[in-house]
Enzyme design. Structure first.
Site, PDB file in Angstrom:
ATOM      1  N   ARG A  89       0.844  -1.212   0.000  1.00 50.21           N
ATOM      2  CA  ARG A  89       0.000   0.000   0.000  1.00 50.21           C
ATOM      3  C   ARG A  89       0.880   1.264   0.000  1.00 50.21           C
ATOM      4  NH1 ARG A  89      -0.468   4.690   2.594  1.00 50.21           N
ATOM      5  NH2 ARG A  89       0.066   3.615   4.530  1.00 50.21           N
ATOM      6  N   CYS A 116       4.990   9.223  -0.515  1.00 51.26           N
ATOM      7  CA  CYS A 116       3.584   9.555  -0.287  1.00 51.26           C
ATOM      8  C   CYS A 116       3.186  10.522  -1.386  1.00 51.26           C
ATOM      9  CB  CYS A 116       3.364  10.178   1.085  1.00 51.26           C
ATOM     10  SG  CYS A 116       1.651  10.678   1.337  1.00 51.26           S
TER      11      CYS A 116
HETATM   12  P1  HMG Z   1     -13.189  14.405  -2.023  1.00 45.92           P
HETATM   13  O1  HMG Z   1     -12.984  14.751  -3.438  1.00 45.92           O
HETATM   14  O2  HMG Z   1     -13.232  15.486  -1.010  1.00 45.92           O
HETATM   15  O3  HMG Z   1     -14.448  13.438  -1.840  1.00 45.92           O
HETATM   16  O4  HMG Z   1     -12.042  13.370  -1.618  1.00 45.92           O
HETATM   17  P2  HMG Z   1     -15.960  13.581  -2.113  1.00 45.92           P
HETATM   18  O5  HMG Z   1     -16.675  12.924  -0.987  1.00 45.92           O
HETATM   19  O6  HMG Z   1     -16.327  14.996  -2.485  1.00 45.92           O
HETATM   20  O7  HMG Z   1     -16.132  12.661  -3.413  1.00 45.92           O
HETATM   21  C1  HMG Z   1     -15.537  12.984  -4.658  1.00 45.92           C
HETATM   22  C2  HMG Z   1     -15.501  11.753  -5.541  1.00 45.92           C
HETATM   23  O8  HMG Z   1     -14.707  10.735  -4.929  1.00 45.92           O
HETATM   24  C3  HMG Z   1     -16.869  11.138  -5.762  1.00 45.92           C
HETATM   25  O9  HMG Z   1     -16.833  10.518  -7.048  1.00 45.92           O
HETATM   26  C4  HMG Z   1     -16.924  10.048  -4.722  1.00 45.92           C
HETATM   27  O10 HMG Z   1     -17.798   8.994  -5.047  1.00 45.92           O
HETATM   28  C5  HMG Z   1     -15.489   9.543  -4.721  1.00 45.92           C
HETATM   29  P3  HMG Z   1     -17.359  11.274  -8.352  1.00 45.92           P
HETATM   30  O11 HMG Z   1     -18.803  11.571  -8.058  1.00 45.92           O
HETATM   31  O12 HMG Z   1     -16.535  12.530  -8.529  1.00 45.92           O
HETATM   32  O13 HMG Z   1     -17.135  10.268  -9.449  1.00 45.92           O
HETATM   33  N1  HMG Z   1     -15.094   8.925  -3.450  1.00 45.92           N
HETATM   34  C6  HMG Z   1     -14.507   7.727  -3.370  1.00 45.92           C
HETATM   35  N2  HMG Z   1     -14.158   6.814  -4.299  1.00 45.92           N
HETATM   36  C7  HMG Z   1     -13.583   5.679  -3.879  1.00 45.92           C
HETATM   37  N3  HMG Z   1     -13.333   5.412  -2.569  1.00 45.92           N
HETATM   38  C8  HMG Z   1     -13.672   6.291  -1.612  1.00 45.92           C
HETATM   39  C9  HMG Z   1     -14.282   7.499  -2.005  1.00 45.92           C
HETATM   40  N4  HMG Z   1     -14.728   8.559  -1.318  1.00 45.92           N
HETATM   41  C10 HMG Z   1     -15.231   9.436  -2.212  1.00 45.92           C
HETATM   42  N5  HMG Z   1     -13.420   6.017  -0.335  1.00 45.92           N
HETATM   43  C11 HMG Z   1     -11.202  11.549  -0.342  1.00 45.92           C
HETATM   44  C12 HMG Z   1     -11.953  12.856  -0.314  1.00 45.92           C
HETATM   45  C13 HMG Z   1     -10.878  11.179   1.086  1.00 45.92           C
HETATM   46  C14 HMG Z   1     -12.084  10.482  -0.987  1.00 45.92           C
HETATM   47  C15 HMG Z   1      -9.909  11.732  -1.204  1.00 45.92           C
HETATM   48  O14 HMG Z   1      -9.247  12.863  -0.727  1.00 45.92           O
HETATM   49  C16 HMG Z   1      -8.998  10.545  -1.142  1.00 45.92           C
HETATM   50  O15 HMG Z   1      -9.333   9.473  -1.611  1.00 45.92           O
HETATM   51  N6  HMG Z   1      -7.806  10.709  -0.544  1.00 45.92           N
HETATM   52  C17 HMG Z   1      -6.890   9.607  -0.366  1.00 45.92           C
HETATM   53  C18 HMG Z   1      -5.505  10.082  -0.203  1.00 45.92           C
HETATM   54  C19 HMG Z   1      -4.560   8.920   0.044  1.00 45.92           C
HETATM   55  O16 HMG Z   1      -4.887   7.757  -0.114  1.00 45.92           O
HETATM   56  N7  HMG Z   1      -3.327   9.288   0.444  1.00 45.92           N
HETATM   57  C20 HMG Z   1      -2.304   8.338   0.684  1.00 45.92           C
HETATM   58  C21 HMG Z   1      -2.478   7.594   1.970  1.00 45.92           C
HETATM   59  S1  HMG Z   1      -1.995   8.525   3.437  1.00 45.92           S
HETATM   60  C22 HMG Z   1      -0.333   8.136   3.642  1.00 45.92           C
HETATM   61  O17 HMG Z   1       0.259   7.580   2.757  1.00 45.92           O
HETATM   62  C23 HMG Z   1       0.311   8.401   4.948  1.00 45.92           C
HETATM   63  C24 HMG Z   1       0.498   7.135   5.784  1.00 45.92           C
HETATM   64  O18 HMG Z   1       1.292   6.193   5.102  1.00 45.92           O
HETATM   65  C25 HMG Z   1       1.131   7.440   7.115  1.00 45.92           C
HETATM   66  C26 HMG Z   1       2.412   8.254   7.028  1.00 45.92           C
HETATM   67  O19 HMG Z   1       3.294   7.952   6.238  1.00 45.92           O
HETATM   68  O20 HMG Z   1       2.480   9.200   7.808  1.00 45.92           O
HETATM   69  C27 HMG Z   1      -0.857   6.476   6.071  1.00 45.92           C
HETATM   70 MG    MG Z   2       3.642   6.314   5.047  1.00 44.87          MG
END
Ligand code: HMG
Ligand code: MG
Length: 297
Positions: free
Chosen positions: A13, A238
């Site tokens: 992931r 990230c």
């Molecule tokens: P948004 O645009 O604010 O969401 O994104 P929304 O609710 O307005 O929805 C917009 C669109 O996204 C809609 O689709 C929803 O259906 C869809 P459309 O009508 O435009 O076709 N949608 C989704 N689709 C699939 N799965 C979902 C989902 N939710 C809404 N769950 C949202 C908000 C949170 C969805 C977006 O910002 C997002 O997906 N962000 C993910 C970011 C991410 O994965 N980052 C990497 C992981 S964090 C990391 O790596 C750090 C970590 O490793 C720890 C560290 O290192 O410190 C964990």
């Molecule tokens: Mg990380």
């Protein structure tokens, strides 16, 4: 008795989410299965996030459907909201992870929500997970620095970690998302958080951008942390943390821990083989010193 350390493998992931090239489902599935065969008992398998935000995780449902699950191994997936949770549940996820940040700017860039809004979104996920008997993990990102805000006050890390603990997370992973922290800072941060949240539920999640990850792990081991996230071959970064390099390599963590008298239950030779295999698949050089040293011999 040798102290046991839990390794949470996040390569499939946190590692693969950052790759530019498309990685097919078969490769992801084989990677997860190889990691399970190497003895890892927690393998983060994907993320149910918006495919527009992180295209590389789009096929997480296929990955969950196709892996052969090993008894005793859990396969957490990231879920930023109820939509993600429902996808994860439909895919038969046994563990889901909610992910918050200690930095307002990072929270906005990563999940399009302020810290408070994100916690409000996680609450129904936590309630659903509890009702369904699904285990809930939590992340706090940017605990030692933010790509947009620089240093983050430790009190902000404590506040978010406490909120996740209250929501029922069995484990809270404290992430140095951009790999800028040094051991003294990591130690002080863990001391502050563990004054409010039991150290037994804390995990260290270190990226190696500044080459401090192993030293940070050792510093917080001395504070009683017994769970660490790492990524095979040091895969990753990230997508919302420009310049961040991968997580500390699982092989390097395991080598250090075994050499320091800890037990991980993981087979180092199998990790090295898997690291070489995945590096070849992705046409990249392993970011693990242990793998490079073993390859040379
Ligand atoms: P948004 O645009 O604010 O969401 O994104 P929304 O609710 O307005 O929805 C917009 C669109 O996204 C809609 O689709 C929803 O259906 C869809 P459309 O009508 O435009 O076709 N949608 C989704 N689709 C699939 N799965 C979902 C989902 N939710 C809404 N769950 C949202 C908000 C949170 C969805 C977006 O910002 C997002 O997906 N962000 C993910 C970011 C991410 O994965 N980052 C990497 C992981 S964090 C990391 O790596 C750090 C970590 O490793 C720890 C560290 O290192 O410190 C964990
Ligand atoms: Mg990380």
């Amino acid at each position: 008795m040798t102290a046991k350390i839990n390794i949470v493998e996040v390569g499939p992931r946190d590692g693969l989410q950052n790759e530019q090239q498309t990685i097919d489902v078969a490769t992801k599935v084989e990677l997860i299965e190889r990691l399970g065969d190497a003895g890892l008992n927690t393998i983060e398998a994907g993320a149910f996030v918006s495919p527009k935000w992180v295209p590389q995780m789009a096929a997480s449902d296929d990955v969950l459907a196709r892996i052969t699950r090993k008894p005793g191994v859990s396969y957490p997936v990231l879920t930023p909201n109820l939509k993600g949770y429902e996808g994860a549940r439909a895919g038969g996820a046994d563990t889901v992870a909610i992910f918050a940040a200690a930095s307002e700017s990072f929270s906005k860039k990563n999940i399009n929500a302020s810290i408070e809004e994100s916690l409000a979104r996680f609450q129904p996920v936590a309630e659903a997970a509890k009702a369904d008997g699904v285990r809930l993990r939590g992340y706090v990102s940017c605990v030692l620095g933010c790509p947009y805000e620089g240093k983050i006050p430790v009190k902000d890390v404590v506040r978010v970690a406490k909120a996740l603990h209250r929501m029922g997370c069995y484990e809270i992973s404290l992430g140095d998302t951009i790999g800028v922290g040094a051991p003294g800072e990591a130690r002080d941060m863990i001391r502050a958080v563990s004054a409010e949240v039991p150290v037994a539920v804390l995990a260290g999640h270190f990226h190696d951008t500044y080459g401090q990850a192993l030293a940070n792990i050792y510093a917080v081991l001395e504070e009683g942390v017994r769970t660490f996230d790492s990524s095979i071959s040091g895969l990753g970064g990230c997508p919302y943390a420009p310049g961040a390099s991968g997580n500390v390599a699982t092989e390097d963590v395991v080598y250090m821990l075994h050499g320091s008298g800890f037990d991980t239950g993981v087979n180092l030779d199998a990790l090295v083989t898997t690291s070489l295999w995945v590096s070849e698949k992705l046409s990249r050089r392993p970011a693990s010193k242990v793998t490079l040293a073993r390859r040379a011999n």
